[in-house]
Each structure stands twice: as C-alpha cells, then as structure tokens.
Design a protein around this motif. Structure first.
Motif, PDB file in Angstrom:
ATOM      1  N   THR A 105      50.805  28.219  46.080  1.00  0.00           N
ATOM      2  CA  THR A 105      50.669  29.642  46.099  1.00  0.00           C
ATOM      3  C   THR A 105      50.117  30.143  45.073  1.00  0.00           C
ATOM      4  O   THR A 105      50.913  30.245  43.942  1.00  0.00           O
ATOM      5  CB  THR A 105      52.046  30.243  46.985  1.00  0.00           C
ATOM      6  N   LEU A 106      49.181  30.705  44.949  1.00  0.00           N
ATOM      7  CA  LEU A 106      48.294  31.527  43.798  1.00  0.00           C
ATOM      8  C   LEU A 106      48.706  32.959  43.843  1.00  0.00           C
ATOM      9  O   LEU A 106      48.620  33.451  44.665  1.00  0.00           O
ATOM     10  CB  LEU A 106      47.175  31.389  43.772  1.00  0.00           C
ATOM     11  N   SER A 107      49.428  33.430  42.601  1.00  0.00           N
ATOM     12  CA  SER A 107      49.921  34.919  42.470  1.00  0.00           C
ATOM     13  C   SER A 107      48.788  35.588  41.713  1.00  0.00           C
ATOM     14  O   SER A 107      48.406  35.136  40.691  1.00  0.00           O
ATOM     15  CB  SER A 107      51.076  34.899  42.206  1.00  0.00           C
ATOM     16  N   PHE A 108      48.359  36.732  42.307  1.00  0.00           N
ATOM     17  CA  PHE A 108      47.552  37.724  41.369  1.00  0.00           C
ATOM     18  C   PHE A 108      48.263  39.009  41.285  1.00  0.00           C
ATOM     19  O   PHE A 108      48.891  39.613  42.433  1.00  0.00           O
ATOM     20  CB  PHE A 108      46.342  37.722  42.112  1.00  0.00           C
ATOM     21  N   PRO A 109      48.266  39.749  39.891  1.00  0.00           N
ATOM     22  CA  PRO A 109      48.911  40.870  39.864  1.00  0.00           C
ATOM     23  C   PRO A 109      48.106  41.989  40.224  1.00  0.00           C
ATOM     24  O   PRO A 109      48.641  43.131  40.654  1.00  0.00           O
ATOM     25  CB  PRO A 109      48.975  40.955  38.312  1.00  0.00           C
ATOM     26  N   THR A 110      46.754  41.832  40.628  1.00  0.00           N
ATOM     27  CA  THR A 110      46.022  42.832  41.200  1.00  0.00           C
ATOM     28  C   THR A 110      44.927  42.461  42.125  1.00  0.00           C
ATOM     29  O   THR A 110      45.217  41.281  42.543  1.00  0.00           O
ATOM     30  CB  THR A 110      44.934  43.366  40.080  1.00  0.00           C
ATOM     31  N   THR A 111      44.083  43.158  42.871  1.00  0.00           N
ATOM     32  CA  THR A 111      43.175  42.740  43.609  1.00  0.00           C
ATOM     33  C   THR A 111      42.237  41.776  43.285  1.00  0.00           C
ATOM     34  O   THR A 111      41.455  41.154  44.114  1.00  0.00           O
ATOM     35  CB  THR A 111      42.810  44.171  44.680  1.00  0.00           C
ATOM     36  N   GLN A 112      41.956  41.659  41.914  1.00  0.00           N
ATOM     37  CA  GLN A 112      41.047  40.847  41.479  1.00  0.00           C
ATOM     38  C   GLN A 112      41.331  39.275  41.701  1.00  0.00           C
ATOM     39  O   GLN A 112      42.585  38.778  41.465  1.00  0.00           O
ATOM     40  CB  GLN A 112      41.128  40.907  39.841  1.00  0.00           C
ATOM     41  N   ARG A 113      40.584  38.482  42.041  1.00  0.00           N
ATOM     42  CA  ARG A 113      40.701  37.067  42.145  1.00  0.00           C
ATOM     43  C   ARG A 113      39.830  36.184  41.438  1.00  0.00           C
ATOM     44  O   ARG A 113      40.398  35.025  41.128  1.00  0.00           O
ATOM     45  CB  ARG A 113      40.550  36.703  43.741  1.00  0.00           C
ATOM     46  N   TRP A 114      38.921  36.786  40.632  1.00  0.00           N
ATOM     47  CA  TRP A 114      38.008  35.828  39.716  1.00  0.00           C
ATOM     48  C   TRP A 114      37.330  36.664  38.699  1.00  0.00           C
ATOM     49  O   TRP A 114      37.228  38.030  38.923  1.00  0.00           O
ATOM     50  CB  TRP A 114      37.200  34.930  40.729  1.00  0.00           C
ATOM     51  N   ASP A 115      36.793  36.242  37.707  1.00  0.00           N
ATOM     52  CA  ASP A 115      36.044  36.691  36.853  1.00  0.00           C
ATOM     53  C   ASP A 115      34.772  35.702  36.554  1.00  0.00           C
ATOM     54  O   ASP A 115      35.052  34.519  36.444  1.00  0.00           O
ATOM     55  CB  ASP A 115      36.533  37.267  35.629  1.00  0.00           C
ATOM     56  N   PHE A 116      33.585  36.307  35.997  1.00  0.00           N
ATOM     57  CA  PHE A 116      32.821  35.521  35.665  1.00  0.00           C
ATOM     58  C   PHE A 116      31.774  36.243  34.577  1.00  0.00           C
ATOM     59  O   PHE A 116      31.733  37.601  34.785  1.00  0.00           O
ATOM     60  CB  PHE A 116      31.480  34.913  36.708  1.00  0.00           C
ATOM     61  N   THR A 130      33.689  42.009  35.573  1.00  0.00           N
ATOM     62  CA  THR A 130      34.938  43.001  35.697  1.00  0.00           C
ATOM     63  C   THR A 130      34.517  44.393  35.085  1.00  0.00           C
ATOM     64  O   THR A 130      35.090  45.178  35.172  1.00  0.00           O
ATOM     65  CB  THR A 130      36.046  42.267  34.937  1.00  0.00           C
ATOM     66  N   ASP A 131      33.150  44.308  34.253  1.00  0.00           N
ATOM     67  CA  ASP A 131      32.904  45.494  33.816  1.00  0.00           C
ATOM     68  C   ASP A 131      32.284  46.436  34.757  1.00  0.00           C
ATOM     69  O   ASP A 131      32.306  47.646  34.731  1.00  0.00           O
ATOM     70  CB  ASP A 131      31.516  45.087  32.834  1.00  0.00           C
ATOM     71  N   ASP A 132      31.769  45.928  36.104  1.00  0.00           N
ATOM     72  CA  ASP A 132      31.319  46.778  37.061  1.00  0.00           C
ATOM     73  C   ASP A 132      32.196  47.091  38.209  1.00  0.00           C
ATOM     74  O   ASP A 132      32.001  47.562  39.141  1.00  0.00           O
ATOM     75  CB  ASP A 132      29.898  46.076  37.653  1.00  0.00           C
ATOM     76  N   HIS A 133      33.362  46.496  38.249  1.00  0.00           N
ATOM     77  CA  HIS A 133      34.341  46.480  39.252  1.00  0.00           C
ATOM     78  C   HIS A 133      35.511  47.066  38.723  1.00  0.00           C
ATOM     79  O   HIS A 133      36.216  46.852  37.692  1.00  0.00           O
ATOM     80  CB  HIS A 133      34.520  45.125  39.840  1.00  0.00           C
ATOM     81  N   GLU A 134      36.346  47.741  39.616  1.00  0.00           N
ATOM     82  CA  GLU A 134      37.765  48.141  39.495  1.00  0.00           C
ATOM     83  C   GLU A 134      38.654  47.490  40.549  1.00  0.00           C
ATOM     84  O   GLU A 134      38.207  47.049  41.416  1.00  0.00           O
ATOM     85  CB  GLU A 134      37.931  49.784  39.486  1.00  0.00           C
ATOM     86  N   PHE A 135      39.977  47.307  40.193  1.00  0.00           N
ATOM     87  CA  PHE A 135      40.765  46.422  40.842  1.00  0.00           C
ATOM     88  C   PHE A 135      42.124  47.341  41.168  1.00  0.00           C
ATOM     89  O   PHE A 135      42.541  48.018  40.339  1.00  0.00           O
ATOM     90  CB  PHE A 135      41.023  45.077  40.204  1.00  0.00           C
ATOM     91  N   LEU A 136      42.730  47.228  42.239  1.00  0.00           N
ATOM     92  CA  LEU A 136      43.971  47.858  42.378  1.00  0.00           C
ATOM     93  C   LEU A 136      45.147  47.157  42.047  1.00  0.00           C
ATOM     94  O   LEU A 136      45.241  45.947  42.043  1.00  0.00           O
ATOM     95  CB  LEU A 136      44.017  47.994  44.132  1.00  0.00           C
ATOM     96  N   PRO A 137      45.908  47.854  41.606  1.00  0.00           N
ATOM     97  CA  PRO A 137      47.198  47.034  41.074  1.00  0.00           C
ATOM     98  C   PRO A 137      48.587  46.721  42.209  1.00  0.00           C
ATOM     99  O   PRO A 137      49.288  47.064  42.172  1.00  0.00           O
ATOM    100  CB  PRO A 137      47.990  48.202  40.069  1.00  0.00           C
ATOM    101  N   THR A 138      47.726  45.896  43.199  1.00  0.00           N
ATOM    102  CA  THR A 138      48.509  45.387  44.232  1.00  0.00           C
ATOM    103  C   THR A 138      48.557  43.995  44.220  1.00  0.00           C
ATOM    104  O   THR A 138      47.647  43.265  44.038  1.00  0.00           O
ATOM    105  CB  THR A 138      47.592  45.752  45.585  1.00  0.00           C
ATOM    106  N   VAL A 139      49.846  43.520  44.108  1.00  0.00           N
ATOM    107  CA  VAL A 139      49.964  42.165  44.068  1.00  0.00           C
ATOM    108  C   VAL A 139      49.831  41.466  45.211  1.00  0.00           C
ATOM    109  O   VAL A 139      49.852  41.948  46.279  1.00  0.00           O
ATOM    110  CB  VAL A 139      51.494  41.934  43.786  1.00  0.00           C
ATOM    111  N   GLY A 140      49.013  40.303  44.999  1.00  0.00           N
ATOM    112  CA  GLY A 140      48.690  39.357  46.099  1.00  0.00           C
ATOM    113  C   GLY A 140      48.933  38.097  46.073  1.00  0.00           C
ATOM    114  O   GLY A 140      49.014  37.470  44.758  1.00  0.00           O
ATOM    115  N   THR A 141      48.686  37.246  47.018  1.00  0.00           N
ATOM    116  CA  THR A 141      48.775  35.738  46.971  1.00  0.00           C
ATOM    117  C   THR A 141      47.811  35.179  47.711  1.00  0.00           C
ATOM    118  O   THR A 141      47.204  35.759  48.802  1.00  0.00           O
ATOM    119  CB  THR A 141      50.149  35.244  47.461  1.00  0.00           C
TER     120      THR A 141
END
Length: 192
Positions: A105-116, A130-141
């Motif tokens: 179970t992978l946990s993420f502190p925001t809606t971001q899942r990856w970066d490149f 990530t320079d072009d995208h905003e992510f919600l502060p919603t915890v997800g798995t």
C-alpha cells in the motif's frame, strides 16, 4: 424553549421505549463515532495500536519494484515532429511493477503520484512536470498486488519547456512521489 423541547423528546422516547430505558441527551457531548483520524494517523492498518507492527506492515521495499521510463518518439526528429502539427510534443510513460510476493500500500500526501524531468547533456533541467501542475493536499493510497503495475503517462508540449529542445542527448528522470528510491531514467536522442 430548548429545555421544553428536550423534555418533550425525553418523554416521547420514554413512552416509545418504556420507562426502563435510559437515554443520555446532552447537546454538548460529542456524538460523532470514532474514526481512524482519532488515532492520530492517516494510514489504514490491520494492526491497531502497535506502532512497530504498523511500521513493518507499511514498509515498502524499493527492491520489490521494477521501474521503467519510455519516451516517444525516440529518437526525436525536430523536422518531422514540427510537420505533424502546430504543438509538437513528447510522450513520457513511467511504469512501476511489483514483482514481490507481497501486496504494498503506497501512501501519498497529496494527489501527486509521480514526477519527471528532462535534463540536457550539460545537466540543465529543460522541463519539470511539477512546474506546470498543482496538486490537492488530499492523502491517497494505491494498492499494488503481485504483478500489478502503476502506469503514469504525460505529453509535454515543446512550448511548455523552459528551454527549446535542440539536437543532442537528454535524460528523462522519473520518480514515484513520496518514494524517492523508486525511480528510473531513460535517454532521449533529439535529431535535427
């Protein structure tokens, strides 16, 4: 008025359930049922209360994952890509494959899942996702079973890059958000 309403409700309940039933009617009392937020954590776990067991259950072994970055088109011909349309782009795909015999179970502190990012031969970053995208502060798995893959895909317009692509060799580096040890890179060749 409030007191009369409470007395009326209590009297009605006594009549409905009988005189032997007790009822705690206190408007200042927190009547919300307890939830996992009350335990101070934000991770679901089958091990209630034992921090060492929770930590072991949530531990992720980066060696259990095979990662891969694919860039298309590769090699990239600037002349042929510009003939395709007014907004030429390059497609980046990042896959994370669980080859272990364990479900993670992978946990993420925001809606971001990856970066490149795309880096030129001189080491200058030409583009960062990530320079072009905003992510919600919603915890997800994300649950990843044996032989499951997480696949992320993004097309990058040439206009969004900090520097224009010129002929040469580039490195595309991808990373799983919140897990910096789960990463991969691929080479991109840009031709005139």
């Amino acid at each position: 008025m409030r007191r009369i309403l409470c007395l009326f409700l209590c009297f009605s309940l006594v009549l409905a359930f009988g005189a032997a039933s007790a009822l705690d009617v206190n408007p200042s009392k927190n009547n919300q049922p307890p939830s996992f937020w009350d335990t101070g954590g934000n991770h679901f776990s089958i091990f209630e209360g034992d921090p060492k067991r929770i930590q072991r259950a949530n531990a992720v072994d980066p060696k259990s994952f095979d990662t891969k970055v694919e860039v298309s088109p590769n090699p990239l011909s600037l002349v042929s890509v510009k003939k395709v349309g007014p907004n030429p782009s390059v497609k980046v795909t990042f896959s994370v494959h669980n080859h272990a015999k364990k479900t993670y179970t992978l946990s993420f502190p925001t809606t971001q899942r990856w970066d490149f990012r795309i880096v030129n031969a001189a080491g200058t970053v030409v583009y960062t996702y990530t320079d072009d995208h905003e992510f919600l502060p919603t915890v997800g798995t994300s649950m990843v079973n044996l032989d499951d893959k997480l696949v992320y895909l993004e097309s990058v317009d040439f206009d969004d890059m900090a520097q224009p692509l010129t002929p040469g060799n580039y490195t595309v580096q991808a990373i799983l958000a919140n897990y910096p040890e789960i990463k991969a890179e691929a080479q991109l060749t840009v031709q005139p």
